[in-house]
Design an enzyme around this catalytic site. Structure first.
Site, PDB file in Angstrom:
ATOM      1  N   GLU A  99     -10.882  -1.443  -7.588  1.00 20.71           N
ATOM      2  CA  GLU A  99     -10.973  -2.758  -7.949  1.00 20.71           C
ATOM      3  C   GLU A  99     -10.221  -3.706  -8.954  1.00 20.71           C
ATOM      4  O   GLU A  99      -9.900  -3.116  -9.829  1.00 20.71           O
ATOM      5  CB  GLU A  99     -12.539  -3.010  -8.410  1.00 20.71           C
ATOM      6  CG  GLU A  99     -13.628  -2.396  -7.531  1.00 20.71           C
ATOM      7  CD  GLU A  99     -15.032  -2.364  -8.286  1.00 20.71           C
ATOM      8  OE1 GLU A  99     -15.961  -2.088  -7.665  1.00 20.71           O
ATOM      9  OE2 GLU A  99     -15.075  -2.839  -9.493  1.00 20.71           O
ATOM     10  N   CYS A 112      -8.757  -8.781 -14.274  1.00 15.24           N
ATOM     11  CA  CYS A 112      -9.295  -7.677 -14.948  1.00 15.24           C
ATOM     12  C   CYS A 112      -8.930  -6.477 -13.919  1.00 15.24           C
ATOM     13  O   CYS A 112      -9.148  -6.523 -12.709  1.00 15.24           O
ATOM     14  CB  CYS A 112     -10.746  -7.860 -14.984  1.00 15.24           C
ATOM     15  SG  CYS A 112     -11.532  -6.280 -15.432  1.00 15.24           S
ATOM     16  N   CYS A 119     -13.468   7.362 -13.452  1.00  7.72           N
ATOM     17  CA  CYS A 119     -13.382   7.287 -14.888  1.00  7.72           C
ATOM     18  C   CYS A 119     -13.649   8.811 -15.576  1.00  7.72           C
ATOM     19  O   CYS A 119     -14.535   9.418 -15.087  1.00  7.72           O
ATOM     20  CB  CYS A 119     -14.102   6.216 -15.703  1.00  7.72           C
ATOM     21  SG  CYS A 119     -13.773   6.265 -17.391  1.00  7.72           S
ATOM     22  N   CYS A 123     -19.467   8.076 -19.881  1.00  8.67           N
ATOM     23  CA  CYS A 123     -20.361   7.437 -20.756  1.00  8.67           C
ATOM     24  C   CYS A 123     -21.720   7.591 -19.890  1.00  8.67           C
ATOM     25  O   CYS A 123     -21.902   7.520 -18.937  1.00  8.67           O
ATOM     26  CB  CYS A 123     -20.113   6.021 -20.943  1.00  8.67           C
ATOM     27  SG  CYS A 123     -18.555   5.537 -21.869  1.00  8.67           S
ATOM     28  N   CYS A 126     -23.352   4.959 -17.827  1.00 10.72           N
ATOM     29  CA  CYS A 126     -22.509   4.102 -16.764  1.00 10.72           C
ATOM     30  C   CYS A 126     -22.378   5.257 -15.509  1.00 10.72           C
ATOM     31  O   CYS A 126     -21.762   6.322 -15.573  1.00 10.72           O
ATOM     32  CB  CYS A 126     -20.861   3.965 -17.267  1.00 10.72           C
ATOM     33  SG  CYS A 126     -19.763   3.235 -16.175  1.00 10.72           S
ATOM     34  N   GLY A 169     -11.749   3.041 -15.554  1.00  9.39           N
ATOM     35  CA  GLY A 169     -10.794   4.099 -16.171  1.00  9.39           C
ATOM     36  C   GLY A 169     -10.470   3.592 -17.593  1.00  9.39           C
ATOM     37  O   GLY A 169     -11.037   2.772 -18.106  1.00  9.39           O
ATOM     38  N   GLU A 170     -10.057   4.755 -18.303  1.00  5.08           N
ATOM     39  CA  GLU A 170      -9.732   4.829 -19.519  1.00  5.08           C
ATOM     40  C   GLU A 170      -7.932   4.488 -19.687  1.00  5.08           C
ATOM     41  O   GLU A 170      -7.324   5.334 -19.683  1.00  5.08           O
ATOM     42  CB  GLU A 170     -10.090   6.058 -20.470  1.00  5.08           C
ATOM     43  CG  GLU A 170      -9.635   6.184 -21.711  1.00  5.08           C
ATOM     44  CD  GLU A 170      -9.724   5.075 -22.417  1.00  5.08           C
ATOM     45  OE1 GLU A 170     -10.970   4.800 -22.828  1.00  5.08           O
ATOM     46  OE2 GLU A 170      -8.815   4.455 -23.250  1.00  5.08           O
ATOM     47  N   SER A 201      -8.405  -2.359 -23.214  1.00  2.00           N
ATOM     48  CA  SER A 201      -9.859  -1.824 -23.581  1.00  2.00           C
ATOM     49  C   SER A 201      -9.838  -0.260 -23.631  1.00  2.00           C
ATOM     50  O   SER A 201      -9.641   0.261 -22.475  1.00  2.00           O
ATOM     51  CB  SER A 201     -11.004  -2.505 -22.701  1.00  2.00           C
ATOM     52  OG  SER A 201     -12.072  -2.086 -23.038  1.00  2.00           O
ATOM     53  N   SER A 224     -14.182   0.201 -27.451  1.00  2.00           N
ATOM     54  CA  SER A 224     -15.679   0.022 -26.778  1.00  2.00           C
ATOM     55  C   SER A 224     -16.397   1.061 -27.723  1.00  2.00           C
ATOM     56  O   SER A 224     -16.247   2.191 -27.580  1.00  2.00           O
ATOM     57  CB  SER A 224     -15.595   0.753 -25.320  1.00  2.00           C
ATOM     58  OG  SER A 224     -15.121  -0.257 -24.670  1.00  2.00           O
ATOM     59  N   LEU A 225     -17.114   0.681 -28.860  1.00  2.00           N
ATOM     60  CA  LEU A 225     -17.664   1.480 -29.780  1.00  2.00           C
ATOM     61  C   LEU A 225     -19.215   1.774 -29.142  1.00  2.00           C
ATOM     62  O   LEU A 225     -19.520   2.918 -29.192  1.00  2.00           O
ATOM     63  CB  LEU A 225     -17.798   0.625 -30.985  1.00  2.00           C
ATOM     64  CG  LEU A 225     -18.329   1.266 -32.289  1.00  2.00           C
ATOM     65  CD1 LEU A 225     -16.867   2.091 -32.807  1.00  2.00           C
ATOM     66  CD2 LEU A 225     -18.594   0.684 -33.472  1.00  2.00           C
ATOM     67  N   HIS A 226     -20.111   0.619 -28.789  1.00  2.00           N
ATOM     68  CA  HIS A 226     -21.058   1.041 -28.197  1.00  2.00           C
ATOM     69  C   HIS A 226     -22.159   1.823 -29.289  1.00  2.00           C
ATOM     70  O   HIS A 226     -23.468   1.794 -28.889  1.00  2.00           O
ATOM     71  CB  HIS A 226     -21.125   1.637 -27.026  1.00  2.00           C
ATOM     72  CG  HIS A 226     -20.353   0.984 -25.839  1.00  2.00           C
ATOM     73  ND1 HIS A 226     -20.328  -0.257 -25.598  1.00  2.00           N
ATOM     74  CD2 HIS A 226     -19.281   1.734 -25.038  1.00  2.00           C
ATOM     75  CE1 HIS A 226     -19.411  -0.499 -24.667  1.00  2.00           C
ATOM     76  NE2 HIS A 226     -18.851   0.744 -24.330  1.00  2.00           N
ATOM     77  N   ASN A 300     -26.821  -3.794 -18.024  1.00  2.00           N
ATOM     78  CA  ASN A 300     -27.011  -3.693 -16.662  1.00  2.00           C
ATOM     79  C   ASN A 300     -27.802  -2.219 -16.411  1.00  2.00           C
ATOM     80  O   ASN A 300     -27.003  -1.241 -15.986  1.00  2.00           O
ATOM     81  CB  ASN A 300     -26.001  -4.341 -15.626  1.00  2.00           C
ATOM     82  CG  ASN A 300     -25.600  -5.599 -15.530  1.00  2.00           C
ATOM     83  OD1 ASN A 300     -26.793  -6.314 -16.083  1.00  2.00           O
ATOM     84  ND2 ASN A 300     -24.617  -6.046 -15.045  1.00  2.00           N
ATOM     85  N   CYS A 343     -18.574  -3.700 -13.678  1.00  2.00           N
ATOM     86  CA  CYS A 343     -17.503  -2.585 -13.160  1.00  2.00           C
ATOM     87  C   CYS A 343     -17.603  -1.602 -12.366  1.00  2.00           C
ATOM     88  O   CYS A 343     -18.861  -0.843 -12.373  1.00  2.00           O
ATOM     89  CB  CYS A 343     -17.123  -1.992 -14.579  1.00  2.00           C
ATOM     90  SG  CYS A 343     -16.238  -0.716 -14.756  1.00  2.00           S
TER      91      CYS A 343
HETATM   92 FE1  SF4 Z   1     -15.630   4.807 -18.079  1.00  2.00          FE
HETATM   93 FE2  SF4 Z   1     -16.169   2.403 -19.146  1.00  2.00          FE
HETATM   94 FE3  SF4 Z   1     -18.040   3.941 -17.496  1.00  2.00          FE
HETATM   95 FE4  SF4 Z   1     -17.351   4.736 -19.782  1.00  2.00          FE
HETATM   96  S1  SF4 Z   1     -18.285   2.558 -19.350  1.00  2.00           S
HETATM   97  S2  SF4 Z   1     -17.705   5.778 -18.181  1.00  2.00           S
HETATM   98  S3  SF4 Z   1     -15.265   4.110 -20.248  1.00  2.00           S
HETATM   99  S4  SF4 Z   1     -15.900   2.885 -16.880  1.00  2.00           S
END
Ligand code: SF4
Length: 364
Positions: A99, A112, A119, A123, A126, A169-170, A201, A224-226, A300, A343
């Site tokens: 995308e 973007c 990925c 996470c 996600c 992706g990273e 990012s 992306s600390l989270h 979300n 995403c």
């Molecule tokens: Fe990958 Fe971002 Fe999802 Fe984490 S939040 S798994 S880095 S797409």
């Protein structure tokens, strides 16, 4: 837009710098200066086919078309939001999909782009991560996304001003291809977008952050600390099990020192998981050590995953706590809500309809 999904063996023109292309042209018995002409057609004049390049002879156009592809993907879905956000789902010659999104605001038009198909980070909150990594995207495939987004920006009456590597992706796990794309995005002969308008990012790979710091680009880094401590972070982000916040602080400090660019922290608020008063205090300590801004994102929810979206009031309260502690914190607005702009969502919908997966995903 033409596609070459049935011709995966051709070389992708968008992978090449003027020097690379000049070498290829010389091998074909053509003068090197043609490289500049060809890339001008693509990057300045928006050409998407060889036939448009009227200052090249017809035989040369035919030989170039036999050897090189300009746009290798086809757009399989296009979703336009009422807020102007446009999301495209691209299918590559190997059948993989990714995308890209064009996000308009009053002041900017941002692309973007994704750096990988799927990925590898995984996470826990996600759904995209749950599917794992399919493969890296090449430099040309990243540039192709940016060019599609630029078309959308131009159709909306404006030039493309910013690029963020915040799709799937990273980016730092596909380092060389991402740096190749940054070079083309930034180059005068390429998209001509200033490095300060480019944001990468990452979940935080210290070795690659240090390497990026020494590349000589002043690109923005968004971390992306989270989570504000190692234990919670490792619970949410599997890759964080081996990477401590202390290591990240040191790598980010080096990045700031080398580039002069302040780091932005991305923090997805998960209700009852990382949004307590204690979490805000811990987070403020990290932010002050690094001198960075914080972007808060409201999660979300993903069906079948246990994490919850905080209310707008709870997110606001967290922001206020941070502000009271001297932290510059913003709540990032979701864009394109009506078109699955979170995403990976369009891709997952397509896969779902093809008989694959069934989960929606998180922002960012
Ligand atoms: Fe990958 Fe971002 Fe999802 Fe984490 S939040 S798994 S880095 S797409």
């Amino acid at each position: 837009m033409p596609s070459n999904t049935d011709e995966p063996t051709k070389q992708h023109l968008l992978d090449l710098t003027p020097d690379d292309l000049a070498v290829a042209l010389k091998e074909m018995g053509e003068p090197g200066y043609r490289a500049k002409q060809i890339l001008q057609w693509v990057y300045e004049r928006n050409a998407s086919s060889w036939d448009e390049m009227t200052n090249l002879s017809k035989p040369l156009r035919e030989r170039m078309a036999e050897r090189f592809t300009i746009f290798s993907s086809e757009v399989v879905r296009r979703a336009a939001s009422t807020d102007g956000t446009v999301k495209l789902l691209l299918r590559w010659p190997d059948g993989a999909t990714s995308e890209c999104v064009m996000i308009p605001t009053e002041k900017s038009k941002t692309a973007c782009v994704s750096s990988q198909v799927g990925c590898p980070v995984g996470c826990r909150f996600c759904a995209s991560g749950l599917d794992g990594l399919q493969r890296n995207l090449s430099t040309g495939q990243i540039i192709e996304q940016a060019l599609y987004a630029r078309r959308e920006a131009l159709a909306a009456g404006d030039r493309l001003s910013n690029i963020v590597f915040m799709g799937l992706g990273e980016p730092l796990a596909n380092y060389d291809n991402v740096i190749g794309a940054v070079e083309i995005i930034n180059a005068d002969w390429g998209l001509g977008i200033g490095a300060r308008k480019i944001t990468i990012s990452t979940v935080g790979l210290p070795k690659q952050i240090r390497k990026l710091a020494h590349e000589g680009y002043q690109v923005n880094l968004a971390l992306s600390l989270h989570a504000p401590n190692d234990a919670l972070r490792a619970e949410l982000i599997p890759w964080a099990e081996k990477i401590s916040i202390r290591e990240l602080t040191s790598a980010c400090a080096e990045y700031f020192q080398m580039t002069g660019r302040e780091i932005t922290l991305e923090y997805t608020l998960l209700a009852g998981t990382n949004d307590s008063e204690a979490n805000a205090r811990e987070l403020s300590g990290f932010v002050k050590r690094l001198r960075c801004n914080v972007n808060l994102l409201r999660y979300n929810p993903v069906e079948s995953l246990p994490y919850r979206r905080p209310s707008a009031e709870a997110a606001h309260a967290f922001q206020e706590r941070l502000r009271a502690l001297g932290v510059n914190a913003h709540i990032r607005k979701s864009r394109g809500k009506d078109i699955d702009a979170a995403c990976g969502q369009l891709r997952r919908r397509e896969m779902q309809e093809q008989g694959g997966i069934s989960l929606p995903v998180v922002d960012g």
